[in-house]
Design an enzyme around this catalytic site. Structure first.
Site, mmCIF file in Angstrom:
data_model
loop_
_atom_site.group_PDB
_atom_site.id
_atom_site.type_symbol
_atom_site.label_atom_id
_atom_site.label_comp_id
_atom_site.label_asym_id
_atom_site.label_seq_id
_atom_site.Cartn_x
_atom_site.Cartn_y
_atom_site.Cartn_z
ATOM 1 N N ASP A 187 0.720 -1.253 -0.016
ATOM 2 C CA ASP A 187 -0.080 0.056 -0.018
ATOM 3 C C ASP A 187 0.895 1.306 -0.037
ATOM 4 O O ASP A 187 1.795 1.271 0.791
ATOM 5 C CB ASP A 187 -0.817 0.190 1.344
ATOM 6 C CG ASP A 187 -1.871 -0.950 1.084
ATOM 7 O OD1 ASP A 187 -1.800 -2.098 0.475
ATOM 8 O OD2 ASP A 187 -3.015 -0.782 1.874
ATOM 9 N N HIS A 204 -0.919 4.435 -0.849
ATOM 10 C CA HIS A 204 -1.901 5.583 -0.082
ATOM 11 C C HIS A 204 -1.768 6.905 -0.079
ATOM 12 O O HIS A 204 -1.735 7.634 0.559
ATOM 13 C CB HIS A 204 -2.279 5.273 1.520
ATOM 14 C CG HIS A 204 -3.140 4.241 1.607
ATOM 15 N ND1 HIS A 204 -4.818 4.179 1.322
ATOM 16 C CD2 HIS A 204 -3.004 2.796 2.313
ATOM 17 C CE1 HIS A 204 -5.001 2.956 1.373
ATOM 18 N NE2 HIS A 204 -4.418 2.197 2.046
ATOM 19 N N ASP A 234 -4.027 0.092 -3.646
ATOM 20 C CA ASP A 234 -4.320 0.891 -2.702
ATOM 21 C C ASP A 234 -3.358 2.207 -3.012
ATOM 22 O O ASP A 234 -2.463 2.571 -2.092
ATOM 23 C CB ASP A 234 -4.011 0.687 -1.328
ATOM 24 C CG ASP A 234 -5.515 0.075 -0.666
ATOM 25 O OD1 ASP A 234 -6.246 -0.022 -1.537
ATOM 26 O OD2 ASP A 234 -5.463 -0.091 0.511
ATOM 27 N N ASP A 284 -6.047 7.675 -1.541
ATOM 28 C CA ASP A 284 -6.706 7.918 -0.138
ATOM 29 C C ASP A 284 -5.679 8.005 0.786
ATOM 30 O O ASP A 284 -4.482 7.498 0.832
ATOM 31 C CB ASP A 284 -7.729 6.818 0.018
ATOM 32 C CG ASP A 284 -9.056 6.743 -0.846
ATOM 33 O OD1 ASP A 284 -9.255 7.830 -1.366
ATOM 34 O OD2 ASP A 284 -9.656 5.959 -0.948
ATOM 35 N N ARG A 285 -6.273 8.745 1.878
ATOM 36 C CA ARG A 285 -5.543 8.893 3.204
ATOM 37 C C ARG A 285 -4.264 10.084 2.903
ATOM 38 O O ARG A 285 -4.227 10.737 3.676
ATOM 39 C CB ARG A 285 -5.032 7.636 3.634
ATOM 40 C CG ARG A 285 -5.813 6.560 3.803
ATOM 41 C CD ARG A 285 -6.710 6.778 5.074
ATOM 42 N NE ARG A 285 -7.600 5.555 5.620
ATOM 43 C CZ ARG A 285 -8.448 6.016 6.698
ATOM 44 N NH1 ARG A 285 -8.562 7.176 7.283
ATOM 45 N NH2 ARG A 285 -9.059 5.058 7.238
ATOM 46 N N ASN A 334 -8.515 -2.377 -2.757
ATOM 47 C CA ASN A 334 -9.857 -2.099 -2.228
ATOM 48 C C ASN A 334 -10.256 -0.518 -2.307
ATOM 49 O O ASN A 334 -11.149 -0.184 -2.584
ATOM 50 C CB ASN A 334 -10.355 -2.636 -0.832
ATOM 51 C CG ASN A 334 -9.387 -2.019 0.118
ATOM 52 O OD1 ASN A 334 -8.330 -2.144 0.130
ATOM 53 N ND2 ASN A 334 -9.988 -1.401 1.138
ATOM 54 N N HIS A 335 -9.112 0.188 -2.220
ATOM 55 C CA HIS A 335 -9.273 1.659 -2.508
ATOM 56 C C HIS A 335 -9.482 2.274 -3.860
ATOM 57 O O HIS A 335 -9.936 3.361 -4.280
ATOM 58 C CB HIS A 335 -8.317 2.504 -1.570
ATOM 59 C CG HIS A 335 -8.544 2.534 -0.261
ATOM 60 N ND1 HIS A 335 -9.163 3.849 0.472
ATOM 61 C CD2 HIS A 335 -8.390 1.557 0.909
ATOM 62 C CE1 HIS A 335 -9.284 3.400 1.742
ATOM 63 N NE2 HIS A 335 -8.695 2.309 1.915
ATOM 64 N N HIS A 384 -4.118 -8.095 -3.424
ATOM 65 C CA HIS A 384 -4.250 -6.836 -2.488
ATOM 66 C C HIS A 384 -4.616 -7.519 -0.977
ATOM 67 O O HIS A 384 -3.921 -7.187 0.095
ATOM 68 C CB HIS A 384 -5.122 -5.974 -2.929
ATOM 69 C CG HIS A 384 -5.377 -4.993 -1.636
ATOM 70 N ND1 HIS A 384 -4.222 -3.792 -1.912
ATOM 71 C CD2 HIS A 384 -6.225 -4.490 -1.214
ATOM 72 C CE1 HIS A 384 -4.656 -2.904 -0.909
ATOM 73 N NE2 HIS A 384 -5.756 -3.348 -0.369
ATOM 74 N N ARG A 400 -13.416 -5.368 9.975
ATOM 75 C CA ARG A 400 -13.538 -4.526 8.843
ATOM 76 C C ARG A 400 -14.937 -4.211 8.460
ATOM 77 O O ARG A 400 -15.254 -3.086 8.181
ATOM 78 C CB ARG A 400 -12.897 -4.658 7.560
ATOM 79 C CG ARG A 400 -11.421 -4.609 7.628
ATOM 80 C CD ARG A 400 -10.576 -4.939 6.376
ATOM 81 N NE ARG A 400 -9.341 -5.009 6.431
ATOM 82 C CZ ARG A 400 -8.463 -3.963 6.035
ATOM 83 N NH1 ARG A 400 -8.873 -2.666 5.954
ATOM 84 N NH2 ARG A 400 -7.196 -4.054 6.288
ATOM 85 N N HIS A 432 -2.626 -4.215 1.883
ATOM 86 C CA HIS A 432 -4.009 -4.375 2.647
ATOM 87 C C HIS A 432 -3.990 -3.888 4.311
ATOM 88 O O HIS A 432 -4.967 -3.330 4.615
ATOM 89 C CB HIS A 432 -4.949 -5.560 2.492
ATOM 90 C CG HIS A 432 -6.409 -5.314 2.728
ATOM 91 N ND1 HIS A 432 -7.081 -4.104 2.281
ATOM 92 C CD2 HIS A 432 -7.339 -5.995 3.193
ATOM 93 C CE1 HIS A 432 -8.413 -4.189 2.792
ATOM 94 N NE2 HIS A 432 -8.496 -5.350 3.445
#
Length: 888
Positions: free
Chosen positions: A591, A593, A625, A628-629, A657-658, A710, A761, A789
């Site tokens: 990831d 991000h 991923d 995001d973030r 998943n993002h 992922h 989750r 992940h």
């Protein structure tokens, strides 16, 4: 960014005492010869083969005629045994090549190929002469090559590229200085020379250059003398892409000096350059006589360290070094065995030299997986003399495998109370989950029955014995590569190798224990983006050492350019399989991000995807991923897409998943697009990116033994074919339980928690135990699962007795986790090496090292007020509602 302490300066050379039985065995003084390293065979250890050259000088100071002329040109062959340090005159059977000097030579296995040169009768023919050293009956062979070839020439270069192609470049044919390049495929008979027409920045015509092939296939041309007689300081890399197209690229960095009639040889990624002449034959002096081009870092180094300007004189940089005087020579020869560089003979003024010099490459290798020439029966090469440059100033103890024993832990620490709370929380979670275990197991069995594969191949996979393959097994290297987290002082940026048992968190999940289908590969043509859009993105963003965040936060692309970029990448993704089939070596990223600064740090420390970096010999795989973030999701995804367009067969992206609109609308990517591109352009760009995400591949197989994804295998995935059958484009709301498991599931808390358990989750998501991992690997003849992940403290973490590794590349996730980031390097022998970076220090401690951190932390804090970060694996968690956004 200044010089890094781990960019070790060029080595110091010393004389090496050698032996021989008779005077005839001694090579004697000579210049313009070749020295070629030959791999060990069943009956011999590694050897150096010296051939030809001039053994006498006419003219000079004692002559009334100006200048000097080479004389005494020979075709004698001498062998140097690296293990015994003994010279032997060889007398191979067969027709030898004519006496010659200024020729070229290259090793092909246990054979040495010679071509061209000039002798008493003029130019030698362009025939290839092969010295076969395979057994004790050494023999010359003259190789017949059909069709047109390079023609007679001297002062040229030749080497074996990618263990297959003999490549010769430049030289002088007696009429003019040349710039052409030719290749001969040693695997195809009849042998035919092919004139190359490479793309890219081509080198100018030159002679008396050097060239050496890196073990990955990069052919590096260095220096030389141009048509006007001026020495050259540039270096060019020649590589062949997988589609068969060759390309020249200008090497980065500033050479210490122009030069010709020098010597150069690779040790791993470091090209060691020695000696040489300037205009008029004047020898190079001082620091510049010994240099290294570190192709992994893209910089030149001399004895004083990083070179920032050409023609350094040696004054004011470092103390006098006796090896400078030793290396004041030209027309010498060089070869390398393992980590040692050998120099033989040469010309110093009008004096022929007969000495033999040796130097050690830096005690720390840029690539610990780089192959070296070794003997199966021989012990490591040792010397009774100790090279002082190998003494480690940091007080660490070298080990037999070339690593370091360092007492300090390389991981992020947690106190004992936290660990105890973690164990209590794990037990409580397991107890709470036991009530619903039977229902989950029944649901899992039902879904597995609906989605399982029942064809003959699946049945065969279940019944085949595991571990019966004769190919190399996947294994995790016993040491991880770590960049020290100190930001200042002598240790700043130092690369360490730490034993895996020194990481406090990485192995916490593991409990100690008392008919193969061939996959077709798809070739891609590079998608043309408008006006070289992807190249513009790469030139703007791929700056591992000096990338700075834009001060005004405005993104440099408009929505039209985003659309064109996405279209070009989409055309590649839609022709790729859902499960990518990759060959090692591969560099795997977890990831990111939107933490673009961490991506640049990883590129800076461990190589970056460019022809000036390491893309020519290692693929890049990113596990999703990307957005995001973090603060720079736009930079992260646009650079990766541009790299995919530039290197479609070397850079690989799979989905996380993002990479879904309903997720990245909540966790920062949509907001970033609007904030940095304006509302209308931002929403349009965000929508277009998400359309592209639906085309991303979902998994990757490396050498059919390592599967990368992922999330995980969840409850529903029992075979690789189930993933392959997923059709793209696919959205998250398509209702596929396989897709949900692939992108969302996690391993259980540790190896003691087996089966399937509810995932914190959210409802409908599961965690899977080590038994599921073992069964999946056995059924599919796999040896390792690599997934991302989850944030893990050491950047990587093993599970299921090492059959699964979780990988996370973003450091200090969401500004709070204080975790390290890591990548995995899967070598050709399927040895997996973790390589880590630590989080940067807080801005109050060292604001100069992270000028954008205050702004970034503010961004993260505001974003995470309503959207707390996913809990870091292995840390006690607050009592949060399991359906809250904290678990996304």
């Amino acid at each position: 960014m200044g010089s890094k302490p781990w960019l070790y300066p060029a080595p110091s050379y010393r004389s090496l005492e050698t032996y021989w039985d008779t005077e005839e065995d001694a090579p004697g003084p000579r210049c313009a010869h070749t020295l070629t390293a030959v791999a060990a065979s069943k009956s011999h250890g590694p050897r150096l083969i010296l051939f030809g050259g001039a053994t006498a000088i006419e003219g000079g100071a004692s002559s009334s005629a100006p200048g000097i002329r080479l004389a005494g040109v020979t075709n004698s062959v001498h062998s140097y045994d690296v293990l015994t340090r003994k010279w032997t005159r060889m007398r191979p059977a067969g027709e030898p090549p004519s006496p010659r000097a200024a020729h070229a030579a290259a090793a092909v296995g246990t054979m040495v190929v010679f071509q061209g040169g000039i002798g008493p009768a003029g130019h030698s023919t362009d025939d290839l002469y092969v010295l076969d050293l395979t057994n004790d009956k050494f023999k010359w062979h003259r190789v017949v090559v059909q069709g047109q070839g390079p023609g007679p020439r001297y002062g040229h270069v030749i080497d074996l590229v990618a263990q297959r192609y003999l490549v010769t470049v430049s030289g002088n044919d007696g009429k003019r200085v040349l710039s052409d390049a030719w290749a001969l495929d040693t695997a195809q008979k009849p042998y035919v020379w092919q004139r190359l027409n490479p793309e890219g920045d081509r080198p100018s015509a030159r002679m008396y250059a050097t060239a050496s092939a890196r073990s990955d296939g990069m052919f590096l041309l260095c220096g030389g003398r141009d048509t006007s007689g001026a020495p050259l300081a540039d270096a060019y890399g020649l590589l062949m892409h997988r589609n068969g197209q060759w390309e020249w690229t200008l090497a980065p960095g500033v050479s210490p000096s122009p030069r010709y009639q020098h010597a150069a040889v690779f040790v791993n990624a470091r090209l060691h350059v020695t000696g040489g002449a300037l205009r008029g034959g004047r020898a190079i002096e001082g620091e510049a006589a010994i240099a290294v081009l570190d192709t992994a870092a893209g910089v030149w180094l001399d004895r004083g360290g990083l070179v920032t300007s050409s023609s350094r004189t040696g004054k004011g940089h470092t103390e006098y070094d006796s090896s400078w005087e030793l290396m004041r020579r030209c027309r010498h020869a060089a070869a390398s065995v393992g980590g040692r560089i050998y120099i033989c003979g040469g010309l110093k003024g009008d004096i022929l030299l007969d000495d033999f010099l040796v130097a050690e490459n830096s005690p720390f290798q840029p690539d610990i997986n780089s192959p070296i020439i070794t003997s199966e029966r021989a012990s490591p090469i040792t010397s009774t003399k100790m090279n002082q440059s190998n003494i480690n100033p940091y007080g660490t103890t070298p080990t037999l495998d070339g690593g370091l024993d360092i007492s300090s832990s390389g991981g992020m620490s947690m106190d004992k109370n936290s660990l105890e709370k973690l164990r209590e929380a794990s037990a409580a979670e397991a107890e709470a989950a036991s009530a619903v275990w039977q229902a989950v197991q029944a649901a899992s069995a039902a879904s597995a029955e609906e989605t399982s594969v029942s064809d003959d191949n699946s049945q065969a996979a279940e019944t085949t014995s595991d571990g019966s393959d004769t190919e190399a097994d996947v294994r995790l290297h016993p040491r991880a590569v770590v960049v020290a987290k100190e930001a200042v002082g002598n240790l700043a940026g130092m690369v360490r190798q730490l034993s895996l048992d020194q990481f406090e968190n990485e192995s916490r999940r593991m409990i100690p224990l008392n008919n193969d289908l061939s996959y077709p590969t798809k070739k891609f043509t590079r998608q043309k983006s408008p006006q070289g859009l992807h190249k513009k993105i790469i030139s703007t963003l791929l700056r591992p050492r000096n990338w700075k965040a834009p001060a005004n936060r405005r993104f440099f692309l408009d929505s039209y350019e985003v659309g064109e970029l996405c279209y070009a990448a989409e055309q590649i993704f839609m022709h790729e399989p859902t499960v990518l089939q990759l060959k090692a070596p591969v560099k795997v990223f977890g990831d990111l991000h939107g933490q673009f600064g961490d991506l640049m740090r990883l590129f800076d420390e461990y190589g970056f995807p460019s022809t000036a970096g390491d893309i020519t010999y290692i693929d890049y795989l990113f596990l999703g991923d990307y957005v995001d973030r973090g603060q720079h999701s736009l930079e992260t995804i646009t650079l990766l897409l541009a790299l995919k367009i530039e290197y479609p067969e070397n850079v690989h992206l799979i989905r996380g998943n993002h990479e879904a609109a309903d997720i990245n609308a909540l966790f920062g990517f949509r907001l970033e697009c609007i904030e940095r591109m304006g509302e209308n352009d931002g929403i349009w760009a965000w929508t277009r990116f998400n359309q592209l995400f639906n085309y991303l591949p979902l998994s990757a197989l490396i050498e059919k033994k390592i599967i990368c994804m992922h999330g995980g295998i969840g409850r529903s995935i029992h075979s690789v074919e189930q993933i392959e059958k997923l059709e793209r484009p696919i959205t998250m709301d398509a209702g596929s339980i396989i897709l949900m498991d692939l992108l969302w599931s996690d391993p259980t808390e540790n190896d003691s928690v087996e089966g399937l358990r509810p995932n914190a989750r959210g409802p409908g998501l599961v965690t899977f135990g080590p038994d599921r991992v073992t069964d999946f690997c056995k059924k599919n003849k796999l040896q390792l699962i690599v997934r991302a992940h989850e944030c893990v403290m050491d950047g990587f973490e093993r599970f299921a007795q090492g059959q699964l590794i979780t990988l996370f590349s973003a450091t200090n996730y969401c500004g709070t986790a204080n975790n390290a980031g890591a990548i995995l390097v899967v070598g050709r022998g399927l040895v997996v090496v973790p390589k880590l970076i630590h989080p940067l220090p807080p801005p109050l401690q060292s604001p100069e090292t992270s000028p954008e951190r205050i702004q970034e932390d503010t961004w993260m804090q505001e974003l995470n007020i309503q959207r707390p970060p996913t809990p870091t694996r292995g840390r006690p968690q607050p009592d949060l509602d399991r359906s809250s956004l904290a678990y996304i």
